[in-house]
Design an enzyme around this catalytic site. Structure first.
Site, short mmCIF file in Angstrom:
data_model
loop_
_atom_site.label_atom_id
_atom_site.label_comp_id
_atom_site.label_asym_id
_atom_site.label_seq_id
_atom_site.Cartn_x
_atom_site.Cartn_y
_atom_site.Cartn_z
N ASP A 57 33.76 32.60 33.50
CA ASP A 57 34.76 32.78 34.53
C ASP A 57 34.70 31.73 35.63
O ASP A 57 33.68 31.05 35.83
CB ASP A 57 34.67 34.18 35.14
CG ASP A 57 33.26 34.52 35.64
OD1 ASP A 57 32.28 33.96 35.11
OD2 ASP A 57 33.13 35.36 36.56
N GLU A 100 30.88 36.95 35.30
CA GLU A 100 29.58 36.79 35.96
C GLU A 100 29.74 36.80 37.46
O GLU A 100 28.90 37.36 38.18
CB GLU A 100 28.92 35.48 35.50
CG GLU A 100 27.51 35.28 36.06
CD GLU A 100 27.48 34.71 37.48
OE1 GLU A 100 26.53 35.05 38.22
OE2 GLU A 100 28.40 33.96 37.85
#
Length: 435
Positions: free
Chosen positions: A106, A164
Site C-alpha cells: 500500500d 500495512e
C-alpha cells in the site's frame, strides 16, 4: 622441533582454508553482483511503474494484479485475494526449510511534490514509505533464486501484504488462513527503506526494534446547555481537558522510566458553536510500547482515568474503543546472530549498523506473534552525496513526506545483495552447489 613443524602445518592449513572460504564467498557475492547488473534496468522499470501507480490501504487491486503477473512469470504458484488484496507466491525446490519474504503493497494519502519523471499518477496518493522498493526487491530476489535453484533447496514463500500503513493487512491475511492454507514458514524476512541512511548501508538488531500500536477512541459524556449557564450542565469539553492532562502522567508517573511508552492525544472534537455546551466530546489517542505487559497496563490506566474523571464530574460512563492493535516488532535473536556475519560478508562491517529502537509500528510483527522467527532490517535509500546536501539544510525528508524519494538503483542493489544472501543462508544449500 616436530611440534613446531606440526603447529606451523596446522597454521598453514587453516590459513589456506580461510583464504579459500573467503575467496569462495567473494566469488559468490560477485556472481550475484553480475546478475544484478544484468537485471538492474528491468528492476528499476518495475520500481518506476509501481511508483507511478500507488494505491491506498485496502485498495491495492492494481498493485496486486501487477505482482500476480510478475510472480507467475517467474514460476511461482500465486494465490491472490488473501485477506483482501494480499497475495502469496510459493516455489518449492526439494526438501528444506520454508523461508518467507514479506513485502507491503500500500501507499499513503500524500500529494507527491518530488517532480520525478515517474511521479505518482494517482493524485493525492504516493509511495512515500518505500513499499515500491520493497515489492521490487522481493520480485528480483525471487527471480534470482528460481534461476539459480541448483544452489539451494527448500521452499520460498513471497507474501504481498496489503494495508500495512493501517496495521491491518498482516492480521487479515492470518485470519484468512495464511499459515493453514499455505506452509507455515520456518523463518520470515522483511526489509524497510531508511530515509536517514546512506545507500550501501543497512541496519538491524536483535530484540525489539519497533513498538506496539493501539488506537483508542474515547467519547466523553456530558449534559449540554447554554454557554452562559454552565452550572446547569455537565461540560464534556472541560471534562475532556481534565482527562487529557491526567493521561500525561500515565507515562511520567506510572511507567518505569526504563520502559518505553507513549500516550498521545491526536484529536479532540466537540461542540458546534461558541455559546453551546455540547453533550459529548470525542478524543482519539495513539498508544505505543515495546513490552506486552506495558501495553496492557497503559490501556488499563486509560480506562481507569476516563471512568474516574467521569465519576468526579457526575457524568455518565464514557465509551472507550481500542482498535487497530499491532504487537511490537521483535527481531529473533537467533536469526540476528546467524545473519549478521552474512550481512558483513556481503557489504562490509562498516556498512552494517545497529538499528535503534523506535516507537513506530510495523505489522510485520504479527507474523512473529504467530510463531514465526522473523527479522526485519533497514536499507539505506539516500545517496551519500544527496544525504550530505540534505544535512546542510537541516536533514533529509522523512518517510511519509511528500518530498521523499530513494536513489532507486543503489537502494535496490544493496537490498538485493543482502536479501538474497540472507535467503540462501536460511535455505538448505546442497554440498555440491557451485556459484
Amino acid at each position: 622441533m616436530r611440534k613446531l613443524i606440526t603447529y606451523y602445518s596446522l597454521l598453514l592449513f587453516f590459513s589456506v582454508a580461510t583464504a579459500l572460504e573467503c575467496g569462495a564467498q567473494d566469488a559468490f557475492t560477485k556472481g550475484r553482483q553480475r546478475w544484478w547488473s544484468k537485471h538492474r534496468t528491468h528492476a528499476i522499470s518495475l520500481y518506476q511503474w509501481l511508483h507511478k501507480h500507488p494505491e491506498l490501504s485496502l485498495e491495492e487491486e492494481q498493485t496486486a494484479s501487477k505482482l500476480v503477473g510478475e510472480w507467475r512469470d517467474l514460476g511461482l504458484t500465486v494465490v491472490p485475494k488473501i485477506g483482501g488484496h494480499g497475495l502469496v507466491g510459493v516455489f518449492k525446490n526439494g526438501d528444506g526449510p520454508t523461508v518467507m519474504f514479506r513485502t507491503d503493497l500500500d501507499a499513503l494519502p500524500v500529494v507527491e511534490t518530488t517532480e520525478l519523471s515517474y511521479a505518482s499518477r494517482n493524485n493525492g496518493v504516493m509511495h512515500a514509505c518505500g513499499h515500491d522498493i520493497h515489492m521490487t526487491n522481493a520480485t528480483f530476489v525471487a527471480k534470482y533464486l528460481i534461476e539459480r535453484k541448483e544452489i539451494w533447496s527448500g521452499t520460498i514463500m513471497l507474501i504481498g501484504q496489503p494495508a500495512e500503513e493501517r496495521g491491518l493487512g498482516a492480521r487479515r491475511m492470518l485470519d484468512d488462513g495464511l499459515f493453514t492454507r499455505f506452509p507455515k514458514p520456518d523463518f520470515g524476512l522483511a526489509i524497510h527503506v531508511d530515509g536517514n541512511l546512506a545507500t550501501g548501508k543497512i541496519k538491524t538488531a536483535p530484540g525489539y526494534v519497533g513498538a506496539s500500536s493501539d488506537s483508542v477512541d474515547i467519547t466523553v459524556k456530558g449534559r449540554g446547555g447554554h454557554g452562559s449557564a454552565p452550572h446547569t450542565t455537565i461540560d464534556p469539553i472541560v471534562q475532556a481537558a481534565d482527562l487529557i492532562m491526567s493521561l500525561q502522567t500515565i507515562v511520567s508517573r506510572e511507567t518505569n522510566p526504563t520502559d518505553a511508552a507513549v500516550v498521545t492525544v491526536g484529536s479532540i472534537q466537540g461542540g458546534t458553536k461558541h455559546n453551546i455546551i455540547p453533550d459529548e466530546c470525542h478524543l482519539q489517542l495513539t498508544v505505543r510500547s515495546h513490552s506486552e505487559e506495558t501495553r496492557a497496563r497503559l490501556i488499563k490506566s486509560i480506562r481507569q482515568r476516563a471512568l474516574g474523571i467521569a465519576n468526579a464530574y457526575g457524568a455518565a460512563e464514557p465509551t472507550l474503543v481500542v482498535s487497530e492493535g499491532v504487537p511490537a516488532l521483535r527481531n529473533s535473536e537467533e536469526m540476528a546472530s546467524r545473519l549478521k556475519p552474512v550481512f558483513v560478508s556481503e557489504i562490509g562491517e562498516a556498512n552494517v549498523g545497529i538499528a535503534e529502537r523506535t516507537m513506530g509500528f510495523e505489522d510485520f510483527s504479527q507474523f512473529g506473534a504467530a510463531g514465526v522467527p522473523t527479522l526485519m532490517f533497514g536499507v539505506g535509500s539516500i545517496s551519500p552525496e544527496r544525504l550530505k546536501q540534505y544535512q546542510q539544510k537541516g536533514g533529509p525528508p522523512s518517510l511519509h513526506s511528500a518530498e521523499y524519494f530513494p536513489d532507486a538503483g543503489a537502494t535496490l542493489q544493496t537490498a538485493f545483495l543482502v536479501t538474497s544472501a540472507a535467503m540462501l543462508e536460511l535455505l538448505h544449500t546442497p554440498s555440491s552447489a557451485q556459484e
